[in-house]
Design an enzyme around this catalytic site. Structure first.
Site, PDB file in Angstrom:
ATOM      1  N   GLY A 261       4.539   0.080  13.178  1.00 39.55           N
ATOM      2  CA  GLY A 261       5.363   0.220  11.988  1.00 39.55           C
ATOM      3  C   GLY A 261       5.193  -0.837  10.930  1.00 39.55           C
ATOM      4  O   GLY A 261       5.929  -0.859   9.942  1.00 39.55           O
ATOM      5  N   GLU A 295       1.105  -1.440  18.632  1.00 42.31           N
ATOM      6  CA  GLU A 295       0.547  -0.140  18.239  1.00 42.31           C
ATOM      7  C   GLU A 295       0.456   0.007  16.720  1.00 42.31           C
ATOM      8  O   GLU A 295       1.084   0.882  16.126  1.00 42.31           O
ATOM      9  CB  GLU A 295       1.421   0.984  18.809  1.00 42.31           C
ATOM     10  CG  GLU A 295       1.583   0.952  20.316  1.00 42.31           C
ATOM     11  CD  GLU A 295       2.728   1.837  20.793  1.00 42.31           C
ATOM     12  OE1 GLU A 295       3.343   2.502  19.937  1.00 42.31           O
ATOM     13  OE2 GLU A 295       3.014   1.848  22.002  1.00 42.31           O
ATOM     14  N   CYS A 365       0.291  26.033  -6.013  1.00 35.75           N
ATOM     15  CA  CYS A 365       1.431  26.746  -6.607  1.00 35.75           C
ATOM     16  C   CYS A 365       2.745  26.339  -5.948  1.00 35.75           C
ATOM     17  O   CYS A 365       3.438  27.129  -5.293  1.00 35.75           O
ATOM     18  CB  CYS A 365       1.221  28.257  -6.499  1.00 35.75           C
ATOM     19  SG  CYS A 365      -0.100  28.856  -7.559  1.00 35.75           S
TER      20      CYS A 365
END
Length: 439
Positions: A261, A295, A365
Site C-alpha cells: 500500500g 508486498e 460512449c
C-alpha cells in the site's frame, strides 16, 4: 488501487516534469522517458501504447531495499502481482530476487511462468476457491494468508486430503483508517478483509491443532496509496501487541507479513518517505525476532509506466474537449476512483506553449470516459501526442476491450532500447474465442 480525490492546486507542466527524473524534455526529440523519445515509440508502435521503464522499476525496488537496510532490517519483498502482471515485468523482479504476492490462481501461474518459485510466493485474497487452493498446494505455495475461520477449515481439509502441509499466516484486520480512498481501504472493521483482532488468539490456537496446517504468524494490509507512515505505525503496533500476546499463550510466531500500500506522488508531491516508513517498521516490529515480509506493488511500478496517446481532435462545445485515441477501457482509474494522472504534451514546442483549460476525454460512449477536467494544456492539434503519467500500476491489468476496442500494445524500455512485450490486439482477435452456436 487509487488515490483520494485531488482537491489541491494542480501542478504546472514544468512541475510535473521536474518531479519525475526519468523524464526529460529535449528541444528536438521532445519528451523522453529513460532517454528514449516517446515520439519514436509512437512512430514505431502506434498509439495508444503502454510504455514501461525497466530502469525505473529496478531503481525503485533498490530504494525500498536500501531504506530497510539503513535500519538494519531484513525484509523479504514479495511483489504484488495485481499491480501489473506482465510476464516481462515479473521477470524483472525475479531477476532482482523478489518473490510474489498473488491473489488468484491465474496470478500464481503467471508468476510461475516468469520463473518465480512457488515457495517464494504468498497467496492472499478473501475468496480462494477450492480448485485454487488445490492447485496452489500442488505447486508448493510458500504461504497462505488466511482471511477467515471458514477458509482455514477449507485449507485444512484440502491439505489433509492431499497429504500436504499448508503453511499459513492469519490476516488480522487491525481496524485502522489508512486515510485513503474509501474504495481501497482494507484495514477497517467494516471491510471484507481479514479476521477481527479479538478473534485472532482463539483461531490461532485452533490452527495450531488442525491437521494439514502449520501456522507461522500474522499478516495485515490496511489499504492502498498510503502517503503517511502514521497509519502503518498504528497497525504495526497492534500487530506487535498481538505477536506478544500469542507468544504469552505459548504459540509460536515466526512470520509477520506487513502488507503493502505504499503510496506514490501522482501530482508533484514526493509520495511516501521511505526512510520514515522504514523507521516505523524498525520501531514497531523490528525487535520481534520474526521474519518480515512486504508486498509492494504500486510504489515500484506506478511511476515506471505511462500511457502514450494521440489526439484525435479538439472539440469546442461551450468548453474545450481534447479527445484522445486512448480511453477508459485502457486506463480505468480516473473513471473508477476519480484518480488524478498528470498529462504532458510530447512535443517540446507545445510543452512550452500557452495553456488554457480543457477536458481530456476518450472516444468511448460513456460520460465517465474522462481523464481530466479543466486541465491547463496547450492547443493540441490532431495527431499530436500526450503522455498520461504514473500508469504503470493498475492500468493495463484493469483494461478491457469495451466498445470493441482492441487492447493497446505494450513496450519495455531497457538500456536505451525499446522492446515490444505485447503486440497490439487486432480487431479479429476480439471474437477469435467466440462460438456461433448455429452455423
Amino acid at each position: 488501487m487509487a488515490d483520494a480525490v485531488f482537491t489541491g492546486q494542480e501542478p504546472e507542466l514544468m512541475d510535473l516534469l521536474a518531479a519525475r527524473p526519468a523524464f526529460t524534455m529535449h528541444a528536438q526529440d521532445g519528451l523522453c522517458f529513460e532517454g528514449v523519445p516517446l515520439n519514436a515509440i509512437a512512430d514505431q508502435y502506434g498509439t495508444p501504447v503502454w510504455v514501461y521503464g525497466a530502469g525505473s522499476m529496478q531503481a525503485r525496488y533498490a530504494a525500498l531495499q536500501a531504506a530497510f537496510a539503513a535500519q538494519a532490517l531484513d525484509v523479504h519483498i514479495h511483489y504484488a502481482v495485481k499491480a501489473n502482471d506482465h510476464l516481462a515485468i515479473l521477470d524483472i523482479f525475479r531477476r532482482v530476487g523478489a518473490g510474489a504476492d498473488v491473489v488468484s490462481l491465474g496470478e500464481l501461474l503467471r508468476a510461475r511462468r516468469a520463473g518465480i518459485a512457488a515457495e517464494n510466493m504468498v497467496y492472499s485474497g478473501v475468496g480462494k476457491a477450492e480448485t485454487e487452493i488445490e492447485a496452489a498446494l500442488a505447486q508448493g505455495i510458500g504461504q497462505f494468508n488466511i482471511e477467515s475461520a471458514e477458509e482455514l477449515d477449507m485449507i485444512s481439509a484440502i491439505a489433509t486430503r492431499m497429504r500436504i502441509t499448508a503453511t499459513v499466516a492469519l490476516r488480522m484486520n487491525p481496524d485502522v483508517d489508512a486515510g485513503t480512498h474509501a474504495k481501497i481501504t482494507t484495514g477497517l472493521a467494516e471491510n471484507k478483509f481479514g479476521i477481527a483482532a479479538a478473534d485472532i488468539p482463539g483461531l490461532y490456537a485452533r490452527a495450531a491443532t488442525l491437521p494439514g496446517i502449520t501456522v507461522r504468524g500474522l499478516a495485515l494490509h490496511i489499504g492502498s496509496q498510503i502517503l503517511s507512515p502514521e497509519p502503518y505505525a498504528l497497525a504495526y503496533a497492534k500487530a506487535a501487541d498481538m505477536v506478544r500476546s500469542l507468544r504469552a499463550q505459548g504459540q509460536e510466531v515466526t512470520v509477520l507479513d506487513l502488507g503493502g500500500g505504499i503510496g506514490i506522488g501522482y501530482h508533484d508531491e514526493p509520495g511516501m518517505n521511505l526512510a520514515a516508513f522504514a523507521a516505523v517498521v524498525k520501531r514497531e516490529v523490528g525487535g520481534l525476532g520474526v521474519k518480515l515480509l512486504m508486498e509492494p506493488g504500486r510504489y515500484i511500478v506506478g511511476p515506471a509506466g505511462l500511457l502514450l496517446a494521440s489526439v484525435v481532435l479538439q472539440k469546442q462545445a461551450g468548453k474545450r474537449f481534447v479527445v484522445l485515441d486512448a480511453a477508459m477501457n485502457e486506463l480505468m482509474r480516473p473513471a473508477m476512483y476519480e484518480a488524478w494522472h498528470g498529462i504532458l504534451p510530447v512535443d517540446a514546442v507545445l510543452f512550452h506553449g500557452p495553456a488554457r483549460p480543457a477536458d481530456v476525454v476518450g472516444p468511448v460512449c460513456e460520460s465517465a470516459d474522462c481523464f481530466a477536467k479543466n486541465r491547463m494544456l496547450p492547443d493540441l492539434a490532431t495527431g499530436t501526442r500526450v503522455a498520461l503519467l504514473d500508469a504503470g500500476a493498475y492500468g493495463a491489468v484493469m483494461s478491457s476491450s469495451y466498445n470493441a476496442r482492441p487492447r493497446a500494445a505494450a513496450v519495455l524500455l531497457a538500456d536505451g532500447q525499446s522492446r515490444l512485450i505485447t503486440p497490439r490486439q487486432r480487431p479479429e482477435d476480439l471474437w477469435a474465442d467466440e462460438i456461433l452456436p448455429y452455423p
